[in-house]
Design an enzyme around this catalytic site. Structure first.
Site, short mmCIF file in Angstrom:
data_model
loop_
_atom_site.label_atom_id
_atom_site.label_comp_id
_atom_site.label_asym_id
_atom_site.label_seq_id
_atom_site.Cartn_x
_atom_site.Cartn_y
_atom_site.Cartn_z
N TYR A 102 117.02 22.55 11.98
CA TYR A 102 118.05 21.55 11.70
C TYR A 102 117.48 20.14 11.89
O TYR A 102 117.72 19.25 11.06
CB TYR A 102 119.24 21.78 12.64
CG TYR A 102 120.35 20.76 12.52
CD1 TYR A 102 121.22 20.77 11.44
CD2 TYR A 102 120.53 19.80 13.51
CE1 TYR A 102 122.25 19.83 11.34
CE2 TYR A 102 121.56 18.87 13.42
CZ TYR A 102 122.41 18.89 12.34
OH TYR A 102 123.42 17.96 12.24
N SER A 104 121.25 13.10 13.48
CA SER A 104 121.59 13.73 14.76
C SER A 104 120.53 13.37 15.78
O SER A 104 119.35 13.18 15.44
CB SER A 104 121.63 15.25 14.58
OG SER A 104 121.61 15.90 15.84
N SER A 105 120.95 13.27 17.04
CA SER A 105 119.99 12.92 18.09
C SER A 105 118.93 13.98 18.31
O SER A 105 117.93 13.73 18.97
CB SER A 105 120.73 12.64 19.40
OG SER A 105 121.47 13.77 19.81
N CYS A 106 119.13 15.18 17.73
CA CYS A 106 118.12 16.23 17.91
C CYS A 106 116.85 15.96 17.10
O CYS A 106 115.88 16.70 17.20
CB CYS A 106 118.69 17.60 17.54
SG CYS A 106 118.98 17.82 15.79
N LYS A 142 117.09 16.98 9.19
CA LYS A 142 117.64 15.65 9.40
C LYS A 142 116.55 14.57 9.34
O LYS A 142 116.78 13.46 8.83
CB LYS A 142 118.38 15.59 10.74
CG LYS A 142 119.71 16.32 10.74
CD LYS A 142 120.68 15.67 9.75
CE LYS A 142 122.05 16.28 9.80
NZ LYS A 142 122.99 15.63 8.85
N HIS A 156 129.64 23.55 19.43
CA HIS A 156 128.83 22.84 20.42
C HIS A 156 129.48 22.99 21.80
O HIS A 156 130.58 23.52 21.93
CB HIS A 156 128.71 21.36 20.04
CG HIS A 156 127.87 21.13 18.82
ND1 HIS A 156 128.41 20.98 17.56
CD2 HIS A 156 126.53 21.03 18.67
CE1 HIS A 156 127.44 20.79 16.69
NE2 HIS A 156 126.29 20.81 17.33
#
Length: 321
Positions: free
Chosen positions: A145, A116-118, A149, A188
């Protein structure tokens, strides 16, 4: 890169899609089936509990897939991530550890982990390059989270270095599309806006309440485009460092809400709730690595939102109104 021969993904390949009932996993299954792959393993949660280490190890040892796509994860929006912080870090760590180590024990040479881009720092330079990983503090609202990842990426890297595996990681930007989660407490921003706009229109409301200031910028990728990118990389035997997957374009939350309203046909006004968090100010991925490999996203945002709204209507009302 590993010096071992890279297996080539082909029609006879046996492929496990972990998380096949979710938005990303179901898109992968659609894409693989459309390309003629018919030896697909797509167990439901009832058939395989990914939090059960022994069950996962036994399943992989028994089925011995040639390829594994890890699309399984516990996901949610700002509210869910910030409220269920322990659940998000624990469940995601366990799922990815079970699948990566289980795949290794079963002799699986090729695996793809979807992150994920987070994972990137909150205040990254924009657009975000892959090498910015671990270069600064994370966004607090989804830090557990994100850490899970990041651990998944490092798991893959470590098995490659120690055991010569070819386990690659891809970092999608914000995703949306068929089979999305439209629950307002856990979804989201884009699916939430679709549901709120649709229901406001049905009720005859004159306003749409949107969290935050409307100023943060976000990039959105239609989930079937992500699935296409994943299969593209696997078919070409990509065995390099992590790869961002996105469109290379972003919009403000205000612009996103206006687009959703236009698609849904809701002509009310937007009211921003500044008491709610904005999250990261901007998240735009640098997708030059993927573009250099020859892949580009195909689905324009407004077209993707229309397809997503149709999916919402079909699943919640049976027809588009």
């Amino acid at each position: 890169m590993s010096s071992q021969a890279i297996p080539v993904l082909g029609p006879s390949s046996k492929i496990l899609v972990a998380g096949a009932r979710g938005m990303v996993g179901s898109a992968l299954v659609r894409r693989l089936k459309a390309a003629g792959y018919d030896r697909l393993l797509a167990p439901s949660r009832a058939e395989l509990d990914l939090l059960d280490q022994r069950a996962v190890f036994d399943y992989l040892a028994r089925e011995r897939p040639d390829y594994v796509f890890i699309a399984a994860a516990k996901v949610g929006g700002i509210l869910a991530n910030n409220t269920y912080r322990a659940d998000f870090i624990y469940q995601n760590l366990v799922i990815e550890a079970n699948l990566v180590h289980g795949a290794h024990l079963a002799g699986v040479q090729r695996l793809m982990f979807l992150g994920s881009s987070c994972i990137y720092p909150r205040d990254c330079p924009q657009p975000i390059k892959e090498e910015y990983l671990l270069s600064g503090p994370l966004e607090q609202t989804n830090e557990p989270y994100a850490i899970a990842k990041i651990a998944g990426i490092k798991l893959c890297e470590s098995y490659n270095l120690q055991y010569g595996r070819q386990y690659v990681s891809v970092m999608p930007t914000n995703l949306y599309g068929p089979n999305d989660n439209y629950d307002l407490n856990h979804s989201h921003v884009l699916p939430a806006l679709i549901r709120k706009s649709h229901e406001a229109k049905q009720r005859g409301d004159r306003r749409l309440v949107v969290w935050g200031s409307g100023q943060p910028r976000r990039e959105f990728l239609y989930v079937d485009d992500l699935a296409d990118a994943c299969v593209f990389l696997m078919e070409r035997g990509y065995d390099g460092p992590l790869v961002n997957v996105g469109t290379g374009q972003d919009v403000t939350i205000r612009e996103l809400a206006e687009t959703v309203m236009r698609v849904v046909g809701f002509d009310g006004v937007i009211e921003f709730d500044a008491s709610k968090p904005d999250g990261t100010p901007r998240k735009l991925l640098d997708v030059s690595r993927l573009h250099a490999l020859g892949w580009h996203a195909r689905t324009p945002l407004e077209e993707g939102i229309r397809l997503s709204w149709q999916d919402f209507c079909a699943r919640h009302e049976g027809e588009v109104r």
